[in-house]
Write an enzyme that holds these catalytic residues in place. Structure first.
Site, PDB file in Angstrom:
ATOM      1  N   TYR A 167       6.316  -7.465  17.257  1.00 40.41           N
ATOM      2  CA  TYR A 167       6.400  -6.530  16.135  1.00 40.41           C
ATOM      3  C   TYR A 167       7.169  -5.262  16.540  1.00 40.41           C
ATOM      4  CZ  TYR A 167       4.934  -3.603  12.244  1.00 40.41           C
ATOM      5  OH  TYR A 167       4.924  -2.785  11.155  1.00 40.41           O
ATOM      6  N   PHE A 201       0.835  -1.217   0.000  1.00 41.28           N
ATOM      7  CA  PHE A 201       0.000   0.000   0.000  1.00 41.28           C
ATOM      8  C   PHE A 201       0.872   1.271   0.000  1.00 41.28           C
ATOM      9  CE2 PHE A 201      -1.687   2.834   3.523  1.00 41.28           C
ATOM     10  CZ  PHE A 201      -2.346   3.705   2.663  1.00 41.28           C
ATOM     11  N   ILE A 202       1.731   1.413   0.984  1.00 42.18           N
ATOM     12  CA  ILE A 202       2.536   2.650   1.064  1.00 42.18           C
ATOM     13  C   ILE A 202       3.585   2.671  -0.051  1.00 42.18           C
ATOM     14  CG2 ILE A 202       4.090   4.048   2.498  1.00 42.18           C
ATOM     15  CD1 ILE A 202       2.725   2.896   4.975  1.00 42.18           C
TER      16      ILE A 202
END
Ligand code: UDP
Length: 325
Positions: free
Chosen positions: A154, A16-17
């Site tokens: 994460y 996406f980015i």
């Protein structure tokens, strides 16, 4: 802004980015090389770019040192975006996510160092963990939950990436700059990995129940993709940025419940709101972070950064994107 045409490598450029970044860099006349293994990225995201002669797509893995070095030696700079995507992925595949983030970033940094390339590392607001002192400033402590909770893997791995990048900067003079991205939203973002905005908009447009996890009083700030991509490009080309960490996104905070209500209004939807315990979605060992808001004073001072898009403008743009689809 980059004036001279450059050769630029984007890892994770089919995501996406990454795909928005590629599009912007091409529109500025640059030549763009994308490495993506398409695990969460998609060819659909870059379909419109592939007819451009200055766009090169390499289906490959950032854990493959040979591929990374082969592409890195062709370029002038690197944006490193490839990483495990979304809370859902991190919970379901803790080992793969942790190793991809740490080993992958090490391989990219080593290649950047070998060819003396400026590099931008995208980190995340997750690195602040359970810190409750708002807004988060780049110099604040990072507070993680126990190792029994997959989610913190994460933030930890991304925090490790930050240390690695800074160590390369300090010991090897690598021009590395780090950005902590805060909940970026925009067209082409998928809800498949848990992201709340595309999920709520899809549900609202279909008239399905809007699924709030928890009580909905948790809050976030959503930054629009165009604002974020513009800042990434300026940062990597800024001579004073190497060795620095920047929060990036929006500081307009909203609770998830108010977000659901806003999306229902903006889509004129008849959807009802439902509340689902987090544990039902992510299993018993799950912890959400309640509030998250960046202190943007550093990037504002440094770049004169001012997000152009309000949350409402951003949501309207994303809703039109879904409607066109
Ligand atoms: N969320 C929600 N419903 C969904 C997806 C997410 O209520 O269908 C919540 C999620 O629990 C979190 C917030 O929305 O509190 C933002 O979630 P997202 O995964 O987009 O980003 P992050 O948790 O990384 O901030």
């Amino acid at each position: 802004m980059a004036k001279k045409s450059k050769k630029i490598l984007i890892t994770g450029g089919a995501g996406f980015i990454g795909s928005h970044l590629a599009e912007k860099l091409l529109s500025q006349g640059n030549e763009v090389f994308v490495i993506d293994n398409l695990s969460t990225g998609s060819l659909k995201n870059i379909k419109h770019l592939r007819k451009n002669k200055k766009f090169h797509f390499i289906k490959g893995d950032i854990l493959d040192k040979k591929t990374v070095e082969k592409e890195a030696r062709k370029v002038d700079q690197i944006f490193h975006l490839a990483a495990a995507v979304g809370v859902k992925t991190v919970i379901e595949k803790p080992l793969e996510s942790f190793l991809l983030n740490l080993k992958g970033t090490e391989i990219i940094l080593e290649a950047a160092s070998k060819y003396k390339l400026p590099i931008l590392i995208t980190s995340t607001s997750e690195v602040y963990g359970k810190n409750e002192k708002l807004p988060f400033k780049e110099t604040d402590d990072r507070i993680y939950g126990s190792a029994y909770h997959n989610r913190w893997g994460y933030g930890l791995s991304k925090g490790g990436d930050e240390f690695l990048a800074l160590a390369y900067y300090r010991e090897k003079n690598l021009k590395a700059v780090i950005t902590r991205l805060f909940n970026v939203i925009g067209p082409r973002q998928t809800g498949a990995y848990g992201m709340v905005v595309p999920r709520f908009i899809k549900q609202a447009l279909a008239g399905d129940p809007i699924t709030i996890y928890g009580d909905g009083y948790q809050s976030r700030c959503f930054g629009y993709i165009d604002d974020v991509v513009n800042a990434l490009i300026i940062l990597l080309n800024s001579p004073k940025a190497p060795g620095e960490i920047f929060n990036l996104g929006s500081d307009e905070e909203i609770t998830i419940k108010d977000l659901a209500k806003k999306i229902i209004i903006l889509t004129s939807s008849k959807s009802k709101i439902t509340f689902i315990p987090h544990t039902k979605i992510f299993g018993p060992n799950f912890e959400d972070m309640l509030h998250r808001r960046p202190d943007l004073s550093k990037i504002k001072q440094f770049l004169g950064y001012k997000p152009k898009y309000s949350l409402e403008d951003s949501l309207k743009k994303i809703i039109s994107f879904f409607n066109e689809k």
